[in-house]
Design a protein around this motif. Sequence first.
Motif, PDB file in Angstrom:
ATOM      1  N   UNK A   1     -11.976  23.590  49.111  1.00 24.41           N
ATOM      2  CA  UNK A   1     -12.798  22.605  48.738  1.00 24.41           C
ATOM      3  C   UNK A   1     -12.291  21.223  49.044  1.00 24.41           C
ATOM      4  N   UNK A   2     -12.765  20.325  49.741  1.00 18.63           N
ATOM      5  CA  UNK A   2     -12.138  18.969  49.811  1.00 18.63           C
ATOM      6  C   UNK A   2     -11.872  18.256  48.804  1.00 18.63           C
ATOM      7  N   UNK A   3     -10.727  17.757  48.668  1.00 13.56           N
ATOM      8  CA  UNK A   3     -10.156  16.958  47.420  1.00 13.56           C
ATOM      9  C   UNK A   3     -11.153  16.254  46.819  1.00 13.56           C
ATOM     10  N   UNK A   4     -11.918  15.246  47.283  1.00 11.46           N
ATOM     11  CA  UNK A   4     -12.864  14.371  46.578  1.00 11.46           C
ATOM     12  C   UNK A   4     -13.890  15.261  45.941  1.00 11.46           C
ATOM     13  N   UNK A   5     -14.424  16.214  46.531  1.00  7.72           N
ATOM     14  CA  UNK A   5     -15.288  17.326  45.837  1.00  7.72           C
ATOM     15  C   UNK A   5     -14.472  17.886  44.371  1.00  7.72           C
ATOM     16  N   UNK A   6     -13.395  18.329  44.579  1.00 11.16           N
ATOM     17  CA  UNK A   6     -12.440  18.837  43.423  1.00 11.16           C
ATOM     18  C   UNK A   6     -12.436  17.770  42.426  1.00 11.16           C
ATOM     19  N   UNK A   7     -12.109  16.626  42.680  1.00 13.45           N
ATOM     20  CA  UNK A   7     -11.781  15.558  41.733  1.00 13.45           C
ATOM     21  C   UNK A   7     -13.323  15.285  41.031  1.00 13.45           C
ATOM     22  N   UNK A   8     -14.317  15.413  41.801  1.00 12.45           N
ATOM     23  CA  UNK A   8     -15.618  15.042  41.056  1.00 12.45           C
ATOM     24  C   UNK A   8     -15.980  16.113  40.424  1.00 12.45           C
ATOM     25  N   UNK A   9     -15.562  17.259  40.428  1.00  3.74           N
ATOM     26  CA  UNK A   9     -15.814  18.639  39.570  1.00  3.74           C
ATOM     27  C   UNK A   9     -15.079  18.371  38.407  1.00  3.74           C
ATOM     28  N   UNK A  10     -13.732  18.040  38.500  1.00  6.98           N
ATOM     29  CA  UNK A  10     -13.038  17.841  37.600  1.00  6.98           C
ATOM     30  C   UNK A  10     -13.399  16.724  36.546  1.00  6.98           C
ATOM     31  N   UNK A  11     -13.893  15.426  37.109  1.00  6.23           N
ATOM     32  CA  UNK A  11     -14.353  14.394  36.159  1.00  6.23           C
ATOM     33  C   UNK A  11     -15.530  14.792  35.456  1.00  6.23           C
ATOM     34  N   UNK A  12     -16.497  15.382  36.133  1.00  5.30           N
ATOM     35  CA  UNK A  12     -17.667  15.914  35.381  1.00  5.30           C
ATOM     36  C   UNK A  12     -17.165  16.873  34.195  1.00  5.30           C
ATOM     37  N   UNK A  13     -16.402  17.821  34.209  1.00  4.65           N
ATOM     38  CA  UNK A  13     -15.919  18.736  33.397  1.00  4.65           C
ATOM     39  C   UNK A  13     -15.320  18.015  32.251  1.00  4.65           C
ATOM     40  N   UNK A  14     -14.396  16.757  32.592  1.00  2.27           N
ATOM     41  CA  UNK A  14     -14.042  16.110  31.515  1.00  2.27           C
ATOM     42  C   UNK A  14     -15.052  15.187  30.750  1.00  2.27           C
ATOM     43  N   UNK A  15     -16.157  14.925  31.413  1.00  4.83           N
ATOM     44  CA  UNK A  15     -17.122  14.003  30.783  1.00  4.83           C
ATOM     45  C   UNK A  15     -17.760  14.873  29.542  1.00  4.83           C
ATOM     46  N   UNK A  16     -17.487  16.103  29.568  1.00  2.00           N
ATOM     47  CA  UNK A  16     -18.123  16.839  28.604  1.00  2.00           C
ATOM     48  C   UNK A  16     -17.311  16.902  27.102  1.00  2.00           C
ATOM     49  N   UNK A  17     -16.142  16.332  27.329  1.00  3.80           N
ATOM     50  CA  UNK A  17     -15.586  16.122  25.805  1.00  3.80           C
ATOM     51  C   UNK A  17     -16.090  15.119  25.283  1.00  3.80           C
ATOM     52  N   UNK A  18     -16.587  13.939  25.578  1.00  2.00           N
ATOM     53  CA  UNK A  18     -17.182  13.135  24.819  1.00  2.00           C
ATOM     54  C   UNK A  18     -18.650  12.997  24.924  1.00  2.00           C
ATOM     55  N   UNK A  19     -19.027  13.775  26.162  1.00  2.00           N
ATOM     56  CA  UNK A  19     -20.388  13.659  26.389  1.00  2.00           C
ATOM     57  C   UNK A  19     -20.902  12.366  26.940  1.00  2.00           C
ATOM     58  N   UNK A  20     -20.058  11.625  27.587  1.00  2.00           N
ATOM     59  CA  UNK A  20     -20.398  10.364  27.988  1.00  2.00           C
ATOM     60  C   UNK A  20     -20.029  10.194  29.427  1.00  2.00           C
ATOM     61  N   UNK A  21     -20.744   9.321  30.140  1.00  5.63           N
ATOM     62  CA  UNK A  21     -20.525   8.894  31.444  1.00  5.63           C
ATOM     63  C   UNK A  21     -21.151   7.530  31.935  1.00  5.63           C
ATOM     64  N   UNK A  22     -20.667   7.049  33.050  1.00  5.57           N
ATOM     65  CA  UNK A  22     -21.613   5.608  33.243  1.00  5.57           C
ATOM     66  C   UNK A  22     -22.963   6.003  33.461  1.00  5.57           C
ATOM     67  N   UNK A  23     -23.982   4.785  33.005  1.00  2.00           N
ATOM     68  CA  UNK A  23     -25.339   5.385  33.100  1.00  2.00           C
ATOM     69  C   UNK A  23     -25.849   5.889  34.452  1.00  2.00           C
TER      70      UNK A  23
END
Length: 205
Positions: free
Chosen positions: A92-114
Motif C-alpha cells: 500500500x502506498x505510504x500516504x494511504x498507510x499514514x492516513x489509516x494510522x491517523x484514523x486509528x489514532x483518532x479513536x483514542x480521543x474520538x476527535x479529529x478536524x471537523x
Amino acid sequence: MKWTEAIAELGGSADAWPQLEARYGEPHRRYHTLDHAPAVARDSAWLAEGLSGVERAIVAVAAWTHDVVYDAKPGEDERASADWAREALTGVAEPHIERVEGLILATIKHDAPPDDDLATALLDADLAILGAEPAKYAAYAEAVRAEYAKYPDDVWRAGRIAVLESMLTRTLYRSEAARTRWASTARANLTAELTHWRRERPDHR
C-alpha cells in the motif's frame, strides 16, 4: 467493505487476514471481537458513501484494524493497532498507510478536524453501538466490563461513571446522518447506565 476488497482497492496484499482474525478471536475479548470490527466497517461504509473509492477503502481498513490490538489499555491499544496496520499494509502506498494510522489514532480521543470526512465516518461508526436498542446496549456494556475484569468493582464503577458523564456532556456524533439514526437512543442508553452505576456507589446507600 470487506477486508479483501478494501486492501485490493489500495493495491495491497490481503495476506494479513489470518493474523487479524486471530487477534480479534483472542479469548479475553468479549466486545472488541470479530463481530465489532465488521460492524464498524459496515456502518462506516454507509457513512462514507459520498467519498471516493480509495477514501472508502482507507476508512474500511481503519475500521477493520482500529482494535486489532486490545488489552484494555486505552491509548496504548490504539497506538499498537496503528503500528500493526502499518506492518500489515504490504504494497500500500505510504500516504494511504499514514492516513489509516491517523484514523486509528483518532479513536483514542474520538476527535479529529471537523472537515475530516474519513474520520467522521469511522468515529461515528465506532460509537454506533451506543445507539443500539437497549438490550443490545446492555449486552455491550456487560461485555466491556468483562474485558476490564482485572479492575475491582469500585475502580471500574468510578471510571465508568466518569466516561459516561463525559459522553453525556458532548455531541456524540459528528455527522447529521449518525445523529439522526443513533443520537436519541444513545443518550437514553448512556443515561440509564449512568443512573445504574450512581445507584451502586456506596455513598448512595
